[in-house]
Write a protein that holds these residues in place. Structure first.
Motif, mmCIF file in Angstrom:
data_model
loop_
_atom_site.group_PDB
_atom_site.id
_atom_site.type_symbol
_atom_site.label_atom_id
_atom_site.label_comp_id
_atom_site.label_asym_id
_atom_site.label_seq_id
_atom_site.Cartn_x
_atom_site.Cartn_y
_atom_site.Cartn_z
ATOM 1 N N VAL A 238 0.862 -1.180 0.000
ATOM 2 C CA VAL A 238 0.000 0.000 0.000
ATOM 3 C C VAL A 238 0.899 1.232 0.000
ATOM 4 O O VAL A 238 1.724 1.412 0.903
ATOM 5 C CB VAL A 238 -0.933 0.012 1.230
ATOM 6 C CG1 VAL A 238 -1.750 1.305 1.258
ATOM 7 C CG2 VAL A 238 -1.853 -1.198 1.215
ATOM 8 N N ARG A 241 -2.999 6.192 0.908
ATOM 9 C CA ARG A 241 -4.273 5.930 1.587
ATOM 10 C C ARG A 241 -4.945 7.255 1.918
ATOM 11 O O ARG A 241 -4.303 8.203 2.366
ATOM 12 C CB ARG A 241 -4.037 5.137 2.869
ATOM 13 C CG ARG A 241 -5.304 4.875 3.687
ATOM 14 C CD ARG A 241 -4.997 4.260 5.045
ATOM 15 N NE ARG A 241 -4.458 2.909 4.931
ATOM 16 C CZ ARG A 241 -3.330 2.512 5.502
ATOM 17 N NH1 ARG A 241 -2.599 3.366 6.213
ATOM 18 N NH2 ARG A 241 -2.919 1.258 5.368
ATOM 19 N N GLU A 246 -7.332 2.777 -0.591
ATOM 20 C CA GLU A 246 -5.925 2.434 -0.477
ATOM 21 C C GLU A 246 -5.436 2.115 -1.884
ATOM 22 O O GLU A 246 -6.141 1.434 -2.646
ATOM 23 C CB GLU A 246 -5.712 1.224 0.433
ATOM 24 C CG GLU A 246 -5.970 1.502 1.903
ATOM 25 C CD GLU A 246 -5.748 0.275 2.772
ATOM 26 O OE1 GLU A 246 -5.387 0.458 3.950
ATOM 27 O OE2 GLU A 246 -5.951 -0.850 2.269
ATOM 28 N N ILE A 248 -2.658 0.136 -3.991
ATOM 29 C CA ILE A 248 -1.678 -0.939 -3.857
ATOM 30 C C ILE A 248 -0.786 -0.971 -5.095
ATOM 31 O O ILE A 248 -1.280 -0.941 -6.228
ATOM 32 C CB ILE A 248 -2.381 -2.304 -3.687
ATOM 33 C CG1 ILE A 248 -3.251 -2.293 -2.420
ATOM 34 C CG2 ILE A 248 -1.364 -3.435 -3.618
ATOM 35 C CD1 ILE A 248 -4.125 -3.524 -2.284
ATOM 36 N N GLY A 603 -3.432 -4.752 2.341
ATOM 37 C CA GLY A 603 -3.829 -3.547 3.043
ATOM 38 C C GLY A 603 -4.850 -3.817 4.130
ATOM 39 O O GLY A 603 -5.135 -4.964 4.485
#
Length: 609
Positions: A238, A241, A246, A248, A603
């Motif tokens: 991740v 955020r 989030e 990735i 995440g």
């Protein structure tokens, strides 16, 4: 204090609710409007009552369906020719049914009526023996009659015809002979063989399901299906955020990668790992192994406190925030953007806005089972009109969101034969437990929808179709899909009842860019998860150069022969042809630009129940 408790407290105190508690009315152009003025106590009382009714009916408006029956009955009463036709149909079906019940009947006369392809209630061979064959054929004969009775009738609204057919099927499904132990040969055979133990095990399953439904308990994944270990297990990190998502970034598996990264935008109605299921069918892993740097959005599962999140929030602080982060991590490179389902619709909106604003950061746009026009949006339109949307809005106003079971019931009702009754018979009367599968675990890991955003989506896109009507505005200015110049790869699936393929095909009608269209075997999820090596798969493909004339979907399948295998390699080659070459894999995140690695994939948002 929760949103629901606050609503009730304001109601009892005789004060107005905060303007943010009610979904704002969208403008004629689709732009976000200022919050509504405080509502009157009496209207809040009405909405509270409607919300209570909506929870009982699962968000389905009784008025809408009563109106459909009334419309159908009135038009049928003024059509004596149609009444005579239906009487003749009943007579024909009765004669066919009588012939099928005679001993020694063979061939087509033995089974004049057949279930739908997705209806597996009568798969057991015992249904072909008397007297079970008579009960099965009798049920299918009545079903056939109602299908024709609720077919289009001159003057009758098409949506009302579809709704009456849907309701007739729902009523018939309830009394299907397959639902009764003494009429179902499979249940009788199993009961004799097990000495009735199947009913004891079925009763245990029923009690477990009732408790889970009443408590809204979210079961953990079964052994072998743990998130981050067995599912959603492609290595990654991740790197960004916020309160909505989030982002990735996946670790490369090749020494060199394509210069252009890929951003995948899944639907916010689902957990993202439908595209990163088991290692053997993970689209994310496949792309990484092909030498791409892959990023994916993992949406938050919103709570009542996030009820005021809007479509614009999901565009600006969702898709565009991800684009900005990727541009910081992989600077000076354009992005292959991929959208799935509602994520594809949002990506189309974002791409059109970027094109309008001369933002040229997209190298290509891929839309998978995603609609931009909602006139032919399939069976979900059965649940959408002004009455239905207002009903849902009142329920979301009370809860702050559209809850997981309420959405699940809607999708299950569309295929009640298989998704409700076949499963219920297997689980409660045959005593068989559900065998876990990766897609089954994902399917049970549902999410919520913020009230404001879902209201705007239903009204602005589904109900009023503003995106292709030239009435959808972003930041006060109308956008147009024709502005998108990046090449497109559009994927539809043959048996999709959520995004019908002819509706997805219409992306070609509202764009002028270079566009490749693929129609693949399977449904909304199964057709997309069509990895190489998947048995009995095929796809059809066509290419429309930029500026070419539009050709409609009628006859398209006949003009394009099926190609065996998975469509993924075709897509990968298409992406490679629109990439600029290989280079060293980028670093994970960009700490010097405020994007440090935060935690390993998948995440934390994926675990929010």
């Amino acid at each position: 204090m929760t949103r629901r408790a606050q609503n009730k407290a304001d109601l009892l105190a005789g004060t107005a609710l905060a303007a943010a508690a009610a979904p704002p009315a969208p403008s004629p152009t689709g732009a976000t409007q200022p919050a509504e003025p405080a509502r009157h106590l009496h209207e809040n009382m009405d909405r509270s009552v409607r919300a209570a009714v909506a929870r009982v009916t699962g968000g389905v408006s009784p008025h809408a369906f009563m109106e459909a029956w009334s419309d159908w009955a009135l038009h049928m009463s003024r059509a004596p020719g149609r009444q005579l036709e239906m009487a003749e149909r009943a007579q024909e079906n009765a004669l066919k049914l009588l012939a099928s019940c005679l001993p020694g009947t063979e061939g087509a006369a033995r089974t004049p009526f057949a279930p739908k392809d997705f209806d597996h209630r009568f798969d057991h061979p015992g249904w072909e023996q008397l007297p079970f064959r008579s009960w099965k054929q009798g049920f299918l004969a009545v079903q056939d009659w109602w299908d024709h009775a609720t077919d289009r009738l001159r003057g009758l609204e098409e949506q009302d015809a579809n709704r009456t057919r849907f309701m007739a099927r729902q009523a018939l499904d309830l009394v299907s002979p397959s639902n009764f132990p003494w009429l179902n040969p499979e249940i009788i055979e199993t009961t004799v063989r097990q000495g009735g133990r199947n009913f004891l095990e079925g009763a245990e399953h029923l009690s477990q399901d009732l408790v889970k439904t009443l408590t809204q308990r979210h079961d953990p994944p079964p052994a072998g299906y743990r998130l981050g270990k067995d599912l959603a297990c492609t290595p990654g990190t991740v790197v960004y955020r916020n309160d909505i998502l989030e982002l990735i970034q996946y670790a490369p598996t090749t020494a060199k990668v394509q210069a252009e990264p890929i951003l995948i935008v899944p639907a916010w109605i689902m957990k993202y790992y439908i595209l990163d299921l088991s290692p053997q069918n993970s689209m994310v892993k496949y792309l990484v192994d092909q030498g791409f740097t892959v990023f994916i959005i993992s949406w938050v599962n919103p709570t009542a406190e996030q009820a005021d999140l809007s479509l614009e929030d999901y565009r600006k602080r969702g898709v565009m925030a991800a684009v900005d982060a990727i541009s910081a991590i992989v600077p000076d490179q354009r992005i292959h953007a991929v959208g799935y389902c509602l994520g594809g619709t949002m990506l189309a909106i974002a791409a059109a806005t970027m094109a309008r604003d001369c933002d040229e950061r997209l190298a290509s746009v891929t839309l998978m089972a995603a609609q931009v026009d909602f006139v032919e949006a399939g069976e979900l339109l059965l649940f959408l009109d002004e009455s239905q949307v207002a009903f849902l809005e009142d329920m979301m106003w009370d809860q702050g969101y559209l809850d997981r079971p309420q959405m699940a019931r809607t999708f299950a009702a569309i295929r009640a034969e298989d998704l409700i009754y076949t499963r219920a018979v297997r689980r409660y009367l045959l005593g068989q437990d559900d065998l876990p599968t990766d897609i089954g675990v994902w399917n049970g890991d549902t999410t919520r929808m913020p009230a404001r955003m879902h209201s705007q989506y239903l009204r602005g896109l589904f109900l009023e179709n503003r995106l292709t009507a030239g009435r959808f505005a972003v930041e006060g200015r109308v956008i147009a899909l024709k502005d998108i110049s990046a090449p497109m790869f559009v994927v539809a699936t043959e048996t999709d009842h959520i995004a019908p393929w002819k509706s997805v095909y219409k992306t070609q009608l509202f764009t002028d860019n270079d566009l490749t269209f693929v129609l693949t075997k399977g449904g909304h999820n199964g057709g997309i998860l069509s990895e190489p090596g998947h048995p009995r798969r095929h796809y059809r493909l066509s290419h429309r150069p930029a500026g070419a004339h539009y050709s409609g979907p009628d006859g398209w399948q006949e003009r394009h022969r099926p190609r065996p295998g998975s469509w993924w390699p075709e897509w990968s080659a298409w992406l490679l042809a629109r990439s600029s070459g290989e280079g060293i894999p980028p670093a994970v995140g960009a700490p010097d630009k405020g994007l440090p690695p935060l935690e390993p994939a998948p995440g934390s948002y994926i675990h929010l129940a």
